[in-house]
Design an enzyme around this catalytic site. Structure first.
Site, PDB file in Angstrom:
ATOM      1  N   PHE A  48      12.796  22.027  56.353  1.00  0.00           N
ATOM      2  CA  PHE A  48      14.342  22.720  57.375  1.00  0.00           C
ATOM      3  C   PHE A  48      15.570  22.503  56.059  1.00  0.00           C
ATOM      4  O   PHE A  48      16.237  23.068  56.018  1.00  0.00           O
ATOM      5  CB  PHE A  48      14.011  22.704  58.260  1.00  0.00           C
ATOM      6  CG  PHE A  48      14.878  22.711  59.578  1.00  0.00           C
ATOM      7  CD1 PHE A  48      15.122  24.540  59.356  1.00  0.00           C
ATOM      8  CD2 PHE A  48      16.280  22.112  59.900  1.00  0.00           C
ATOM      9  CE1 PHE A  48      16.298  24.899  60.173  1.00  0.00           C
ATOM     10  CE2 PHE A  48      17.630  22.876  61.057  1.00  0.00           C
ATOM     11  CZ  PHE A  48      17.702  23.941  60.765  1.00  0.00           C
ATOM     12  N   ASN A  49      15.577  20.541  56.725  1.00  0.00           N
ATOM     13  CA  ASN A  49      17.062  20.576  56.549  1.00  0.00           C
ATOM     14  C   ASN A  49      17.453  20.904  54.890  1.00  0.00           C
ATOM     15  O   ASN A  49      18.525  20.541  54.699  1.00  0.00           O
ATOM     16  CB  ASN A  49      16.804  19.001  56.517  1.00  0.00           C
ATOM     17  CG  ASN A  49      16.246  18.010  58.067  1.00  0.00           C
ATOM     18  OD1 ASN A  49      16.639  18.730  58.931  1.00  0.00           O
ATOM     19  ND2 ASN A  49      15.929  17.351  58.165  1.00  0.00           N
TER      20      ASN A  49
ATOM     21  N   ASP B  48      14.808  14.421  66.212  1.00  0.00           N
ATOM     22  CA  ASP B  48      16.653  13.557  66.042  1.00  0.00           C
ATOM     23  C   ASP B  48      16.391  12.653  67.802  1.00  0.00           C
ATOM     24  O   ASP B  48      16.789  11.725  67.187  1.00  0.00           O
ATOM     25  CB  ASP B  48      17.615  14.253  65.780  1.00  0.00           C
ATOM     26  CG  ASP B  48      17.008  14.934  64.545  1.00  0.00           C
ATOM     27  OD1 ASP B  48      17.649  15.052  63.918  1.00  0.00           O
ATOM     28  OD2 ASP B  48      16.387  16.207  64.762  1.00  0.00           O
TER      29      ASP B  48
ATOM     30  N   THR C 137      19.335  12.490  59.396  1.00  0.00           N
ATOM     31  CA  THR C 137      18.107  13.433  59.563  1.00  0.00           C
ATOM     32  C   THR C 137      17.924  14.924  59.931  1.00  0.00           C
ATOM     33  O   THR C 137      17.184  15.218  60.243  1.00  0.00           O
ATOM     34  CB  THR C 137      17.382  12.260  60.493  1.00  0.00           C
ATOM     35  OG1 THR C 137      18.362  12.754  61.675  1.00  0.00           O
ATOM     36  CG2 THR C 137      16.801  10.949  60.752  1.00  0.00           C
TER      37      THR C 137
ATOM     38  N   HIS D 134       9.265  14.240  63.119  1.00  0.00           N
ATOM     39  CA  HIS D 134       9.864  14.026  61.756  1.00  0.00           C
ATOM     40  C   HIS D 134      10.658  12.522  61.539  1.00  0.00           C
ATOM     41  O   HIS D 134      10.662  12.162  60.634  1.00  0.00           O
ATOM     42  CB  HIS D 134      10.135  14.768  61.103  1.00  0.00           C
ATOM     43  CG  HIS D 134       9.465  15.912  61.303  1.00  0.00           C
ATOM     44  ND1 HIS D 134       8.899  16.292  60.533  1.00  0.00           N
ATOM     45  CD2 HIS D 134       9.649  16.674  62.030  1.00  0.00           C
ATOM     46  CE1 HIS D 134       8.196  17.641  60.902  1.00  0.00           C
ATOM     47  NE2 HIS D 134       8.368  17.718  61.682  1.00  0.00           N
ATOM     48  N   ASP D 135      11.693  12.979  62.168  1.00  0.00           N
ATOM     49  CA  ASP D 135      12.951  11.964  62.040  1.00  0.00           C
ATOM     50  C   ASP D 135      13.176  10.818  62.555  1.00  0.00           C
ATOM     51  O   ASP D 135      12.920   9.319  62.045  1.00  0.00           O
ATOM     52  CB  ASP D 135      14.123  12.865  62.883  1.00  0.00           C
ATOM     53  CG  ASP D 135      14.683  14.031  61.520  1.00  0.00           C
ATOM     54  OD1 ASP D 135      13.878  14.461  61.408  1.00  0.00           O
ATOM     55  OD2 ASP D 135      15.089  14.623  62.897  1.00  0.00           O
TER      56      ASP D 135
ATOM     57  N   ASN E 283      19.647  22.100  63.168  1.00  0.00           N
ATOM     58  CA  ASN E 283      18.339  22.644  64.134  1.00  0.00           C
ATOM     59  C   ASN E 283      19.124  23.682  65.685  1.00  0.00           C
ATOM     60  O   ASN E 283      18.306  24.716  65.387  1.00  0.00           O
ATOM     61  CB  ASN E 283      17.674  21.533  65.405  1.00  0.00           C
ATOM     62  CG  ASN E 283      16.848  20.946  64.715  1.00  0.00           C
ATOM     63  OD1 ASN E 283      15.324  21.280  64.058  1.00  0.00           O
ATOM     64  ND2 ASN E 283      16.513  19.581  64.788  1.00  0.00           N
TER      65      ASN E 283
ATOM     66  N   ASP F 259      20.331  16.169  63.687  1.00  0.00           N
ATOM     67  CA  ASP F 259      20.827  17.618  63.624  1.00  0.00           C
ATOM     68  C   ASP F 259      20.000  17.893  65.579  1.00  0.00           C
ATOM     69  O   ASP F 259      19.517  18.830  65.671  1.00  0.00           O
ATOM     70  CB  ASP F 259      20.223  18.807  63.138  1.00  0.00           C
ATOM     71  CG  ASP F 259      18.910  18.645  62.372  1.00  0.00           C
ATOM     72  OD1 ASP F 259      18.420  17.592  62.750  1.00  0.00           O
ATOM     73  OD2 ASP F 259      19.011  20.276  62.363  1.00  0.00           O
TER      74      ASP F 259
END
Ligand code: BDR
Ligand code: CA
Length: 317
Positions: A170-171, A15, A129, A247-248, A39, A10
């Protein structure tokens, strides 16, 4: 040995770094990128994905997927309320040239099904992700798909505090029903990187300087994105230097260097879909006497130096 992978994203600044790393690292072969609402709205996540691929001259195909969660009309709360505090943290359009390559006409869901169901498709690693909507839809449409995915790596969840609510990351929060459907689908090797892992391996300004020194479009592009993240990341009173989680991209590092994850536990993982205050929470059961089978490995800590070195190597290629 080369690992073949599909990325479901996203895009999103982190990402984007994940796409750069996956497209560039010599031990990885990126077969396609699927975009989902997350996102930012789908029309931006697909455009951003295409921009990132164009930026490095990649011809990896990109596919647009779901523009909303599988059950909820938008997200649990409207996007503009969620992003009210700092609208600059997630900008709609990443600061790369507008895309010149169009998205492929097939849907992301079609691409996922066709890729894994094809002869030889069962050696492809899927890295997700973003919210898990595309994958949940694909699993629902093709019941044999779960058995064809050999390995799924997910960025999502939190065992400690969440980044949207006290407990939700979030995800998983954006599409909790999709996350729960994916984790219950019976995919045989599922690795989850929750916030606990990604927050323990944050990158700093010196990492950005090192990427700039590499000088490739992926390296300087990532340095700019990570500086933006550092600038807009909420202050952590315990932090001794300016850093932010990426993160991703940690999911991509874990494909090439599993040792980047320094603490991993086996567990039974569910995602809360009904809680009044706990919607989207990752519920990780590690009790030895639990009566449900293990359905995932969950990383709880990671090593920032290994992560940073991995990215430098990827961007050099
Ligand atoms: C996750 O949410 C998104 O904002 C990021 O891209 C990452 O995938 C972190 O909670
Ligand atoms: Ca993401």
């Amino acid at each position: 040995m080369t690992t073949r992978l599909i990325l479901d994203v996203d895009t999103g600044t982190d990402d984007a770094v994940a796409i750069f790393a996956a497209a560039c690292h010599p031990e990885l072969e990126l077969l396609g990128v699927t975009a989902v609402n997350g996102n930012v709205a789908l029309k931006y996540t697909i455009e951003n994905t295409l921009r990132v691929l164009d930026h490095i001259g990649s011809d990896v195909p990109a596919f647009a997927g779901a523009d909303r969660p599988i059950v909820r009309p938008d997200m649990p709360i409207p996007r503009h309320i969620l992003n009210g505090d700092d609208p600059q943290f997630q900008v709609n359009e990443l600061d790369f040239a507008p895309s010149t390559t169009p998205a492929r006409p097939e849907s992301a869901v079609r691409f996922l099904i066709d890729s894994f169901m094809a002869d030889g498709g069962d050696d492809i690693v899927l890295v997700a992700t973003g919210p898990l909507t595309n994958l949940a839809l694909a699993l629902g449409a093709e019941p044999r798909l779960a058995g064809r995915i050999p390995r799924l790596v997910i960025m999502g969840g939190a065992r400690g505090w969440g980044n949207v609510t006290a407990v939700a990351e979030f995800n998983f929060w954006v599409d909790p029903e999709a996350a729960e459907a994916v984790l219950s689908a019976g995919i045989r090797d599922v690795l989850i990187l929750p916030l606990d892992a990604t927050h323990s391996a944050q990158l700093g300004l010196e990492d950005c300087d090192a990427f700039d020194a590499v000088g490739t479009p992926a390296a300087t592009g990532s340095a700019a994105l990570i500086r933006h993240r550092i600038q807009h990341y909420p202050d952590d009173p315990a932090a001794v230097r300016a850093t932010a989680p990426v993160h991703d991209a940690l999911c991509i590092a874990a494909l090439v260097h599993p040792e980047v994850l320094t603490e991993v536990v086996d567990g039974t993982v569910h995602v809360e879909t009904a809680g009044e205050r706990t919607l989207g929470e990752m519920v990780l059961d590690t009790r030895p006497w639990r009566d449900e089978p293990t359905n995932a490995r969950v990383a709880l800590r990671a090593d920032a130096q290994i992560f940073s070195r991995f990215l430098t190597d990827a961007f050099r290629s």
